[in-house]
Design an enzyme around this catalytic site. Structure first.
Site, PDB file in Angstrom:
ATOM      1  N   ASP A   1       0.857  -1.186   0.000  1.00 26.33           N
ATOM      2  CA  ASP A   1       0.000   0.000   0.000  1.00 26.33           C
ATOM      3  C   ASP A   1       0.892   1.234   0.000  1.00 26.33           C
ATOM      4  OD1 ASP A   1      -2.348   1.820   0.582  1.00 26.33           O
ATOM      5  OD2 ASP A   1      -3.310  -0.124   0.804  1.00 26.33           O
TER       6      ASP A   1
ATOM      7  N   HIS B   1      -2.752   3.250  -4.403  1.00 25.99           N
ATOM      8  CA  HIS B   1      -2.176   2.684  -3.174  1.00 25.99           C
ATOM      9  C   HIS B   1      -0.761   2.175  -3.416  1.00 25.99           C
ATOM     10  CE1 HIS B   1      -5.767   3.017  -0.696  1.00 25.99           C
ATOM     11  NE2 HIS B   1      -6.469   2.618  -1.741  1.00 25.99           N
TER      12      HIS B   1
ATOM     13  N   GLU C   1      -9.716   2.595  -5.424  1.00 29.95           N
ATOM     14  CA  GLU C   1      -9.451   3.962  -4.981  1.00 29.95           C
ATOM     15  C   GLU C   1      -8.280   4.617  -5.715  1.00 29.95           C
ATOM     16  OE1 GLU C   1     -11.140   3.963  -0.425  1.00 29.95           O
ATOM     17  OE2 GLU C   1      -9.048   3.408  -0.718  1.00 29.95           O
TER      18      GLU C   1
END
Length: 451
Positions: free
Chosen positions: A132, A203, A264
């Site tokens: 991440d 990420h 995301e």
């Protein structure tokens, strides 16, 4: 007294002394994991496969009492089992836990412990979120800066990101490839599949810190939480770099399903996700992505979709021919706060009690592959904090994905308090008490952001 609740439990009269021996036969006609357990005068197990034999042994531990979960015997008294017949089989093929080891690294010893705790609850998929913005936890031999540079950060956000505070304490760690092979083998002995995830194209700040040419914008390993607008470039050189990274991952993890993230990424890039998904298919694996991957264009139909923003995306994925794992944040995000009181440590997200988790019923239950809980660790910086967040909510989830949907919360509460929490005590799990946190489980002054 059994958790997860079996298909049927027929008590007999009295109990028997058990010497630990089991007469077992792989003669049962049923799905993987099914078993029939008969206690009295001996112990006889018929199972559909080795997984069924394993789950029957877990049930025997439960019947033998909390001390059977200790690391060594503490009594000279004989083990007694109630005379009974148990007929059982799992409801879903995918009964998973996603564990985020990227935001806060979980040392190998504690990761192996979580495999054991999953096995106790008859869960069978450990989804490891290995990379991440805040950390890279997979040893990459071809590109070692990924773990050497991306594996640590100089500080972490102090509580919720809106507070603006920082701990000033470095954090880091990574698993060697042999460490992960050990975890995979250990899990396999307990009939648990480890599904790794390397998250792209968002990420990815830890990877960009190691190799700045990968990113749209350079920068160090992120010390904040939330959605980072920086993402990977979509050029062929970056895609090829990640093909090689995934090839190393595939050499370590035999799982058919391999996670590529896809969530995301502000402005995301469908081409990047599609190219990695195609590469995984060419290597004989099945891509796994969060539900945003449905928006990137045509994906291989073998792609498994994790429906986390709700269940509508999962239903759409089913209509497109994908296998689906339901994991909606409103129902199964175990980092969300468990109580409304001011003593709840770092209260983030919506209120999600164990009763709420127990009430969850996956949509399209007869069509989905299964369901999983997600344990994000921005605010879970130690194994003790993970224990507090996960238990006893994971106990409730285990029953949802193993047992039939006919559920009685008060009956479960009685089994949980009277039988299962003492087992967790014996295992050394620092769960959240049903009445609220103990004083040392609170974190006064650490800001949260309850919704």
């Amino acid at each position: 007294m059994i958790l997860p609740r079996p298909v049927s439990f027929t008590p007999g009269e009295g109990d028997v002394v058990w010497d630990g021996s089991i007469e077992s036969r792989l003669t049962l006609d049923g799905p993987s994991g099914a078993y029939r357990l008969v206690v009295g005068p001996g112990v006889v197990v018929e199972a559909a496969d080795e997984a069924g034999l394993f789950y029957a042994r877990q049930t025997l531990r439960q019947l033998a009492g909390p001390d059977s979960f200790r690391a060594a015997p503490i009594s000279r008294e004989p083990v007694r089992l109630p005379v009974c017949v148990v007929e059982d089989e799992p409801r879903f093929a995918w009964r998973g836990v996603m564990l985020d080891v990227a935001r806060h690294f979980l040392p190998k010893h504690d990761l192996l412990r979580y495999v054991d705790l999953m096995a106790v609850h008859k869960l069978n998929v450990l989804h490891l979120h290995l990379t991440d913005d805040q950390g890279w936890r997979f040893e990459c031999k071809k590109f070692p800066l990924l773990h050497e540079v991306g594996g640590w950060r100089p500080s972490s956000r102090y509580g919720d990101r809106r507070s603006g505070g920082q701990t000033g304490r470095p954090h880091g760690g990574y698993y060697t490839q042999d460490d992960l092979r050990e975890v995979v083998a250990y899990a396999a002995q307990r009939h648990i599949t480890v599904v790794p995830e390397i998250d792209v194209p968002g990420h990815s700040q830890a990877a960009i810190a190691a190799y700045p040419e990968l990113g749209v914008t350079p920068g160090g390993v992120w010390t904040d939480w939330g959605v980072n607008p920086n993402a990977l470039k979509a050029d062929e050189a970056t895609v090829d770099f990640y093909r090689q990274v995934f090839d190393e991952l595939l050499d370590v993890f035999p799982s058919e399903v391999i996670g590529l993230g896809g969530d995301e990424a502000e402005g995301g890039d469908g081409r990047f996700v599609r190219r990695i998904a195609q590469h995984l298919v060419q290597r004989g694996r099945r891509p796994h992505g969060w539900d945003e991957v449905l928006d990137v264009g045509p994906l291989p139909t073998t792609t498994v979709v994790a429906s986390w923003r709700g269940e509508e995306a999962g239903l759409t994925a089913l209509d497109r021919g994908h296998d689906v794992v339901m994991c909606p944040e409103a129902h199964v995000y175990l980092d969300y706060r468990q109580g409304a009181g001011e003593d709840e440590p770092i209260p983030v997200g919506t209120l999600l009690t164990w009763e709420d988790v127990y009430a969850y019923e996956p949509a399209a239950a007869d069509r989905v592959l299964g369901a999983q809980t997600n344990v994000w660790t921005e605010h879970l910086d130690s194994p003790r904090r993970v224990d507090y967040a996960v238990f006893p909510r994971l106990c409730a989830f285990a029953e949802v994905v193993w047992s039939t949907p006919a559920r009685d919360v008060e009956e479960f509460r009685a089994r949980l308090a009277g039988h299962h929490l003492p087992r967790l005590d014996a295992l050394g799990v620092e769960y959240r008490p049903l009445t609220g946190p103990k004083p040392w489980q609170t974190l006064p002054g650490v800001p949260g952001f309850p919704r």
